[in-house]
Write a protein that holds these residues in place. Sequence first.
Motif, PDB file in Angstrom:
ATOM      1  N   GLY A  60       0.812  -1.216   0.000  1.00 58.06           N
ATOM      2  CA  GLY A  60       0.000   0.000   0.000  1.00 58.06           C
ATOM      3  C   GLY A  60       0.841   1.259   0.000  1.00 58.06           C
ATOM      4  N   ARG A  61       1.871   1.284   0.817  1.00 53.88           N
ATOM      5  CA  ARG A  61       2.763   2.445   0.885  1.00 53.88           C
ATOM      6  C   ARG A  61       3.490   2.633  -0.445  1.00 53.88           C
ATOM      7  NH1 ARG A  61       3.162   6.173   3.687  1.00 53.88           N
ATOM      8  NH2 ARG A  61       5.367   6.137   4.068  1.00 53.88           N
ATOM      9  N   THR A  62       3.932   1.523  -1.026  1.00 53.21           N
ATOM     10  CA  THR A  62       4.650   1.588  -2.297  1.00 53.21           C
ATOM     11  C   THR A  62       3.738   2.089  -3.413  1.00 53.21           C
ATOM     12  OG1 THR A  62       6.049  -0.246  -1.595  1.00 53.21           O
ATOM     13  CG2 THR A  62       5.989   0.224  -3.948  1.00 53.21           C
ATOM     14  N   VAL A  95       3.703  19.763   0.280  1.00 50.91           N
ATOM     15  CA  VAL A  95       3.916  20.007   1.700  1.00 50.91           C
ATOM     16  C   VAL A  95       3.494  18.793   2.533  1.00 50.91           C
ATOM     17  CG1 VAL A  95       3.173  21.417   3.668  1.00 50.91           C
ATOM     18  CG2 VAL A  95       3.733  22.512   1.497  1.00 50.91           C
ATOM     19  N   VAL A  96       2.351  18.221   2.226  1.00 47.83           N
ATOM     20  CA  VAL A  96       1.780  17.154   3.054  1.00 47.83           C
ATOM     21  C   VAL A  96       2.492  15.814   2.872  1.00 47.83           C
ATOM     22  CG1 VAL A  96      -0.309  15.793   3.462  1.00 47.83           C
ATOM     23  CG2 VAL A  96      -0.466  18.263   3.233  1.00 47.83           C
ATOM     24  N   VAL A  97       2.822  15.452   1.644  1.00 45.24           N
ATOM     25  CA  VAL A  97       3.397  14.122   1.387  1.00 45.24           C
ATOM     26  C   VAL A  97       4.711  13.892   2.143  1.00 45.24           C
ATOM     27  CG1 VAL A  97       4.440  12.661  -0.405  1.00 45.24           C
ATOM     28  CG2 VAL A  97       2.167  13.633  -0.744  1.00 45.24           C
ATOM     29  N   PRO A  98       5.697  14.802   2.085  1.00 46.40           N
ATOM     30  CA  PRO A  98       6.924  14.527   2.842  1.00 46.40           C
ATOM     31  C   PRO A  98       6.674  14.363   4.345  1.00 46.40           C
ATOM     32  CG  PRO A  98       7.327  16.273   1.264  1.00 46.40           C
ATOM     33  CD  PRO A  98       5.841  16.020   1.261  1.00 46.40           C
ATOM     34  N   ILE A  99       5.799  15.200   4.892  1.00 44.39           N
ATOM     35  CA  ILE A  99       5.492  15.093   6.320  1.00 44.39           C
ATOM     36  C   ILE A  99       4.838  13.750   6.627  1.00 44.39           C
ATOM     37  CG2 ILE A  99       4.064  16.052   8.178  1.00 44.39           C
ATOM     38  CD1 ILE A  99       4.486  18.820   6.781  1.00 44.39           C
ATOM     39  N   ALA A 100       3.871  13.357   5.803  1.00 45.82           N
ATOM     40  CA  ALA A 100       3.158  12.094   6.027  1.00 45.82           C
ATOM     41  C   ALA A 100       4.081  10.889   5.873  1.00 45.82           C
ATOM     42  CB  ALA A 100       1.982  11.983   5.065  1.00 45.82           C
ATOM     43  N   VAL A 101       4.910  10.900   4.842  1.00 47.64           N
ATOM     44  CA  VAL A 101       5.824   9.768   4.620  1.00 47.64           C
ATOM     45  C   VAL A 101       6.783   9.627   5.797  1.00 47.64           C
ATOM     46  CG1 VAL A 101       7.778   8.973   3.204  1.00 47.64           C
ATOM     47  CG2 VAL A 101       5.682   9.774   2.105  1.00 47.64           C
ATOM     48  N   ALA A 148       6.466  10.787   8.851  1.00 44.29           N
ATOM     49  CA  ALA A 148       5.737  10.447  10.078  1.00 44.29           C
ATOM     50  C   ALA A 148       5.359   8.971  10.122  1.00 44.29           C
ATOM     51  CB  ALA A 148       4.483  11.311  10.202  1.00 44.29           C
ATOM     52  N   ILE A 149       4.817   8.454   9.034  1.00 44.69           N
ATOM     53  CA  ILE A 149       4.390   7.043   9.012  1.00 44.69           C
ATOM     54  C   ILE A 149       5.596   6.112   9.045  1.00 44.69           C
ATOM     55  CG2 ILE A 149       3.260   5.278   7.616  1.00 44.69           C
ATOM     56  CD1 ILE A 149       1.279   7.507   6.744  1.00 44.69           C
ATOM     57  N   ASP A 150       6.659   6.484   8.326  1.00 38.54           N
ATOM     58  CA  ASP A 150       7.850   5.634   8.311  1.00 38.54           C
ATOM     59  C   ASP A 150       8.606   5.673   9.635  1.00 38.54           C
ATOM     60  OD1 ASP A 150       7.239   4.834   5.785  1.00 38.54           O
ATOM     61  OD2 ASP A 150       8.802   5.983   4.786  1.00 38.54           O
ATOM     62  N   SER A 151       8.262   6.613  10.494  1.00 37.28           N
ATOM     63  CA  SER A 151       8.912   6.711  11.806  1.00 37.28           C
ATOM     64  C   SER A 151       8.305   5.777  12.847  1.00 37.28           C
ATOM     65  CB  SER A 151       8.830   8.152  12.326  1.00 37.28           C
ATOM     66  OG  SER A 151       9.534   9.009  11.463  1.00 37.28           O
ATOM     67  N   ILE A 152       7.246   5.070  12.485  1.00 33.28           N
ATOM     68  CA  ILE A 152       6.637   4.114  13.416  1.00 33.28           C
ATOM     69  C   ILE A 152       7.642   2.985  13.637  1.00 33.28           C
ATOM     70  CG2 ILE A 152       4.747   2.484  13.802  1.00 33.28           C
ATOM     71  CD1 ILE A 152       3.059   4.267  11.884  1.00 33.28           C
ATOM     72  N   ALA A 206      14.019   9.103   1.542  1.00 34.25           N
ATOM     73  CA  ALA A 206      14.834   9.781   0.523  1.00 34.25           C
ATOM     74  C   ALA A 206      13.934  10.365  -0.571  1.00 34.25           C
ATOM     75  CB  ALA A 206      15.854   8.815  -0.074  1.00 34.25           C
ATOM     76  N   GLY A 207      12.931   9.614  -0.967  1.00 35.99           N
ATOM     77  CA  GLY A 207      11.977  10.122  -1.948  1.00 35.99           C
ATOM     78  C   GLY A 207      11.224  11.330  -1.426  1.00 35.99           C
ATOM     79  N   ALA A 208      10.788  11.256  -0.179  1.00 39.13           N
ATOM     80  CA  ALA A 208      10.055  12.371   0.427  1.00 39.13           C
ATOM     81  C   ALA A 208      10.931  13.612   0.519  1.00 39.13           C
ATOM     82  CB  ALA A 208       9.547  11.972   1.806  1.00 39.13           C
ATOM     83  N   VAL A 209      12.191  13.429   0.881  1.00 38.75           N
ATOM     84  CA  VAL A 209      13.122  14.557   0.976  1.00 38.75           C
ATOM     85  C   VAL A 209      13.332  15.180  -0.409  1.00 38.75           C
ATOM     86  CG1 VAL A 209      15.541  15.156   1.466  1.00 38.75           C
ATOM     87  CG2 VAL A 209      14.228  13.763   3.087  1.00 38.75           C
ATOM     88  N   ALA A 210      13.329  14.355  -1.447  1.00 40.95           N
ATOM     89  CA  ALA A 210      13.491  14.871  -2.809  1.00 40.95           C
ATOM     90  C   ALA A 210      12.329  15.775  -3.219  1.00 40.95           C
ATOM     91  CB  ALA A 210      13.616  13.715  -3.797  1.00 40.95           C
ATOM     92  N   LEU A 211      11.180  15.615  -2.585  1.00 44.47           N
ATOM     93  CA  LEU A 211      10.003  16.424  -2.911  1.00 44.47           C
ATOM     94  C   LEU A 211      10.007  17.776  -2.189  1.00 44.47           C
ATOM     95  CD1 LEU A 211       7.436  16.255  -4.614  1.00 44.47           C
ATOM     96  CD2 LEU A 211       6.288  15.200  -2.657  1.00 44.47           C
ATOM     97  N   ILE A 212      10.811  17.910  -1.165  1.00 41.78           N
ATOM     98  CA  ILE A 212      10.818  19.138  -0.357  1.00 41.78           C
ATOM     99  C   ILE A 212      11.154  20.398  -1.169  1.00 41.78           C
ATOM    100  CG2 ILE A 212      11.982  20.307   1.565  1.00 41.78           C
ATOM    101  CD1 ILE A 212      11.942  17.571   3.016  1.00 41.78           C
ATOM    102  N   PRO A 213      12.113  20.378  -2.102  1.00 43.66           N
ATOM    103  CA  PRO A 213      12.348  21.598  -2.890  1.00 43.66           C
ATOM    104  C   PRO A 213      11.094  22.086  -3.625  1.00 43.66           C
ATOM    105  CG  PRO A 213      14.161  20.076  -3.197  1.00 43.66           C
ATOM    106  CD  PRO A 213      13.098  19.339  -2.424  1.00 43.66           C
ATOM    107  N   THR A 214      10.265  21.164  -4.069  1.00 44.45           N
ATOM    108  CA  THR A 214       9.026  21.556  -4.735  1.00 44.45           C
ATOM    109  C   THR A 214       8.123  22.319  -3.775  1.00 44.45           C
ATOM    110  OG1 THR A 214       9.123  19.733  -6.310  1.00 44.45           O
ATOM    111  CG2 THR A 214       6.956  20.688  -5.916  1.00 44.45           C
TER     112      THR A 214
END
Length: 148
Positions: A62-64, A97-103, A105-109, A123-131
Amino acid sequence: METAGQRPIAGAEHRLNHPDFQRAFGKMRRSVAVYGAFSVAVLLVVVILSINGEQVSSFMWGRTGGMFASAAVTYWLLGLAARGSRSAYVRVCVIAVVVPIAVIAIDSIPGALPLWFVVLQVAGAVALIPTAFLVNRSELRAAYRTSR
């Protein structure tokens, strides 16, 4: 028939064609493409593990799938936004804005996902931060401002 959200904002076309805006959209496209590349990498690893009989949880699938779908949709919306679609622009603002935070947060479980999975997704979420930073610049927001 176009909806109001799909039509370019009056007067925005000439601002969005400015070289500075096009450079910003180019940077955002690259950022989203890197996010997409990480999502494809995670998907390939999950598929290979599954084919080799390794245990892959439905949570991982699901995450993938979600990461891959959000990358494709974000890239598509970014193209629409670059052509003047205010509704696409607003959606890119939210997703970036939301996707990097959500990824993150969820991956930190703790213990929910294997480390390799967490590393690739973060790493993918961090790549989205410049956007997120580029799409929310005041000059770009002004190009999509509606007159009331």
